[in-house]
Design a protein around this motif. Sequence first.
Motif, mmCIF file in Angstrom:
data_model
loop_
_atom_site.group_PDB
_atom_site.id
_atom_site.type_symbol
_atom_site.label_atom_id
_atom_site.label_comp_id
_atom_site.label_asym_id
_atom_site.label_seq_id
_atom_site.Cartn_x
_atom_site.Cartn_y
_atom_site.Cartn_z
ATOM 1 N N PRO A 428 -14.049 54.886 -34.118
ATOM 2 C CA PRO A 428 -15.110 53.865 -34.223
ATOM 3 C C PRO A 428 -14.866 52.838 -35.318
ATOM 4 C CG PRO A 428 -15.891 55.996 -35.030
ATOM 5 C CD PRO A 428 -14.559 56.241 -34.381
ATOM 6 N N TRP A 429 -14.309 53.253 -36.469
ATOM 7 C CA TRP A 429 -14.141 52.316 -37.575
ATOM 8 C C TRP A 429 -12.950 51.377 -37.401
ATOM 9 C CZ3 TRP A 429 -14.277 57.646 -38.164
ATOM 10 C CH2 TRP A 429 -13.049 58.301 -38.237
ATOM 11 N N SER A 430 -12.037 51.687 -36.475
ATOM 12 C CA SER A 430 -10.892 50.797 -36.246
ATOM 13 C C SER A 430 -11.012 50.018 -34.942
ATOM 14 C CB SER A 430 -9.583 51.594 -36.250
ATOM 15 O OG SER A 430 -9.632 52.653 -35.296
ATOM 16 N N SER A 431 -11.687 50.584 -33.951
ATOM 17 C CA SER A 431 -11.782 49.925 -32.645
ATOM 18 C C SER A 431 -12.942 48.952 -32.562
ATOM 19 C CB SER A 431 -11.934 50.969 -31.535
ATOM 20 O OG SER A 431 -13.177 51.651 -31.642
ATOM 21 N N GLY A 432 -13.956 49.127 -33.418
ATOM 22 C CA GLY A 432 -15.121 48.258 -33.353
ATOM 23 C C GLY A 432 -16.007 48.511 -32.160
ATOM 24 N N ARG A 433 -15.865 49.686 -31.550
ATOM 25 C CA ARG A 433 -16.674 50.007 -30.368
ATOM 26 C C ARG A 433 -18.136 50.186 -30.753
ATOM 27 N NH1 ARG A 433 -13.808 51.757 -25.967
ATOM 28 N NH2 ARG A 433 -11.575 52.101 -26.271
ATOM 29 N N PRO A 434 -19.060 49.772 -29.877
ATOM 30 C CA PRO A 434 -20.478 50.051 -30.130
ATOM 31 C C PRO A 434 -20.769 51.539 -30.013
ATOM 32 C CG PRO A 434 -20.185 49.051 -27.967
ATOM 33 C CD PRO A 434 -18.852 48.980 -28.654
ATOM 34 N N ALA A 435 -21.766 51.994 -30.739
ATOM 35 C CA ALA A 435 -22.092 53.421 -30.774
ATOM 36 C C ALA A 435 -22.504 53.944 -29.406
ATOM 37 C CB ALA A 435 -23.203 53.667 -31.790
ATOM 38 N N ASP A 436 -23.063 53.084 -28.539
ATOM 39 C CA ASP A 436 -23.519 53.537 -27.220
ATOM 40 C C ASP A 436 -22.370 54.118 -26.387
ATOM 41 O OD1 ASP A 436 -26.115 52.938 -27.712
ATOM 42 O OD2 ASP A 436 -26.142 51.039 -26.611
ATOM 43 N N GLN A 437 -21.153 53.587 -26.555
ATOM 44 C CA GLN A 437 -20.015 54.114 -25.794
ATOM 45 C C GLN A 437 -19.755 55.576 -26.162
ATOM 46 O OE1 GLN A 437 -16.504 51.669 -26.006
ATOM 47 N NE2 GLN A 437 -17.618 49.790 -25.522
ATOM 48 N N TYR A 438 -19.840 55.897 -27.455
ATOM 49 C CA TYR A 438 -19.615 57.276 -27.895
ATOM 50 C C TYR A 438 -20.763 58.179 -27.445
ATOM 51 C CZ TYR A 438 -16.000 55.190 -30.801
ATOM 52 O OH TYR A 438 -14.893 54.510 -31.226
ATOM 53 N N ARG A 439 -21.973 57.621 -27.405
ATOM 54 C CA ARG A 439 -23.116 58.423 -26.949
ATOM 55 C C ARG A 439 -22.959 58.804 -25.476
ATOM 56 N NH1 ARG A 439 -26.254 54.295 -29.828
ATOM 57 N NH2 ARG A 439 -26.771 55.083 -31.899
ATOM 58 N N VAL A 440 -22.587 57.820 -24.650
ATOM 59 C CA VAL A 440 -22.406 58.096 -23.220
ATOM 60 C C VAL A 440 -21.259 59.079 -23.015
ATOM 61 C CG1 VAL A 440 -21.773 57.088 -20.997
ATOM 62 C CG2 VAL A 440 -23.351 55.877 -22.500
ATOM 63 N N ALA A 441 -20.116 58.834 -23.672
ATOM 64 C CA ALA A 441 -18.969 59.730 -23.525
ATOM 65 C C ALA A 441 -19.308 61.131 -24.044
ATOM 66 C CB ALA A 441 -17.765 59.166 -24.275
ATOM 67 N N GLY A 442 -20.000 61.207 -25.189
ATOM 68 C CA GLY A 442 -20.375 62.505 -25.754
ATOM 69 C C GLY A 442 -21.313 63.276 -24.855
ATOM 70 N N ALA A 443 -22.284 62.583 -24.259
ATOM 71 C CA ALA A 443 -23.223 63.250 -23.362
ATOM 72 C C ALA A 443 -22.505 63.816 -22.139
ATOM 73 C CB ALA A 443 -24.320 62.275 -22.929
ATOM 74 N N LEU A 444 -21.565 63.055 -21.607
ATOM 75 C CA LEU A 444 -20.801 63.531 -20.450
ATOM 76 C C LEU A 444 -19.975 64.762 -20.800
ATOM 77 C CD1 LEU A 444 -19.617 60.105 -18.980
ATOM 78 C CD2 LEU A 444 -21.254 61.670 -17.936
ATOM 79 N N LEU A 445 -19.287 64.709 -21.937
ATOM 80 C CA LEU A 445 -18.438 65.836 -22.326
ATOM 81 C C LEU A 445 -19.266 67.066 -22.689
ATOM 82 C CD1 LEU A 445 -15.620 64.071 -24.363
ATOM 83 C CD2 LEU A 445 -15.575 64.887 -22.005
ATOM 84 N N LEU A 446 -20.454 66.860 -23.293
ATOM 85 C CA LEU A 446 -21.330 67.995 -23.571
ATOM 86 C C LEU A 446 -21.784 68.670 -22.280
ATOM 87 C CD1 LEU A 446 -23.563 66.746 -26.531
ATOM 88 C CD2 LEU A 446 -21.877 68.595 -26.578
ATOM 89 N N ALA A 447 -22.062 67.847 -21.265
ATOM 90 C CA ALA A 447 -22.409 68.414 -19.957
ATOM 91 C C ALA A 447 -21.244 69.228 -19.407
ATOM 92 C CB ALA A 447 -22.793 67.298 -18.993
ATOM 93 N N GLY A 448 -20.037 68.738 -19.608
ATOM 94 C CA GLY A 448 -18.860 69.471 -19.161
ATOM 95 C C GLY A 448 -18.675 70.787 -19.889
ATOM 96 N N VAL A 449 -18.862 70.770 -21.211
ATOM 97 C CA VAL A 449 -18.746 72.001 -21.992
ATOM 98 C C VAL A 449 -19.814 73.010 -21.562
ATOM 99 C CG1 VAL A 449 -18.929 72.990 -24.299
ATOM 100 C CG2 VAL A 449 -17.661 70.870 -23.955
#
Length: 474
Positions: A428-449
């Motif tokens: 996040p600190w080098s790519s400048g991505r918005p936090a929402d992208q990590y939230r969506v990706a994290g929610a998907l991966l948590l569902a997978g786990v």
Amino acid sequence: MSRQDLPGSSAADTDDRPELKRAMGPGLLLLFVIGDILGTGIYALTGQVAGEVGGAAWLPFLIAFTVALVSACSYLELVTKYPQAAGAALYVHKAFGKHFLSFLVCFTVMCSGITSASAASRAFAANLVTGFGLDAGNVLVMLIALGFMGLVLLVNLRGVAESLKVNVVLTAVELSGLLLVVLISGYFIAGGNADFSRAVAFETASDKGVFLAVSTATSLAFFAMVGFEDSVNMAEETRNPERVFPRVMFTGLGIVGLVYVLVSVCAVAVVPVGRLASSETPLATVVQTAAPDFPIADLLPFISMFAVGNSALINMLMASRLLYGMSKQGVLPPFLSRVHAVRRTPQAAILFTTAIAFGLIAFVSLNPDSSVVALLGGTTSLLLLTVFASVNLSVLVLRRDKVDGRHFQAGRLLPVVGMVTCVYLVLPWSSGRPADQYRVAGALLLAGVALWVITWLARRGTPVPDGRDETAAH
């Protein structure tokens, strides 16, 4: 995206399976690579990239092409070394032999397919509204996107066998739309109406420096370059893959990279950056500006619909089959491997992946603070860049695994460069991505786990074959 031979299968499972027909030569494989890369990214995100860096929108696409090319070298070493289906999951499993890690890679690739298809559905809806000249708000566009995803669901349930001939037609249509943008823009530019000074002008947000803005735009533009990695799953259906893959993948990436740079330069030269960034159909805006009386301007939104619609269908087909395959190999709950008695399609996996896509489209559409396609496209690139980093690492680990026959070699430096650049565009600190992208990706991966845990509890005490030696036997 064929992923039937996932890690965890035993020799007994695979010995009785017929081999795939090697029907693809260099020409058809090249069209597959080009057609798989073209689509939602360049059609929908050109304006978003321009919004990050101003008129120098071509630079993030060029950097994204370079990053993809470096990682492609790692894919080429592994696909020519192990010419089998299953792609990244196979390579990671062979390198580390950990079922949970292999599962995470599989599930990440599946999630990237769902987010990509969701982005394509939203882009389809936006182009439909533009094509018919409708005065539609965000809610109506969301409903159209959900309706289109429902149509994809019905087609997927019915059973669609994507033939190579159809892929040729789809690729030709997708490429024609981009070439029309270049040709019509060229006519506009030849008339002295363009402003090329915009193509070298950096215009970044006040809270970002040039370097961070370029990194952010590259992270987004990378979505337009993904798809080449799908071709490694065609290894078992390609004649002489060890010899054919390197030149075909390099040629395909080169053609797409050239077209993307031309399109982005023409777009910012024809349309002011502010107007381009605010449009959900940026290429249609370019054509309408360059040739307002030319009827092709009315046709381009429908060409865009065709391109992004094809992306949605392909990605949902891939995602459902991948989920079905993971369930069949015992790494996800068994209900996901249920097959329709008549249509012989993985109905449970199709319904499950479509439900996730519905939720994604609705969730991000109701968030007024972010662009829907940009958010989903960015999430897709985030997930796949993580997979690419693991593939680059797997190349280095598997150097100790010697195989018979010659294969492509990426060298010692390129996999390291590929891994570092992919990680850089993920953090996040080098790519400048918005936090929402990590939230969506994290929610998907948590569902997978959660699915993994449920499966582990249900199958506790039942031995799961390692599968590492079986895949290495090839």
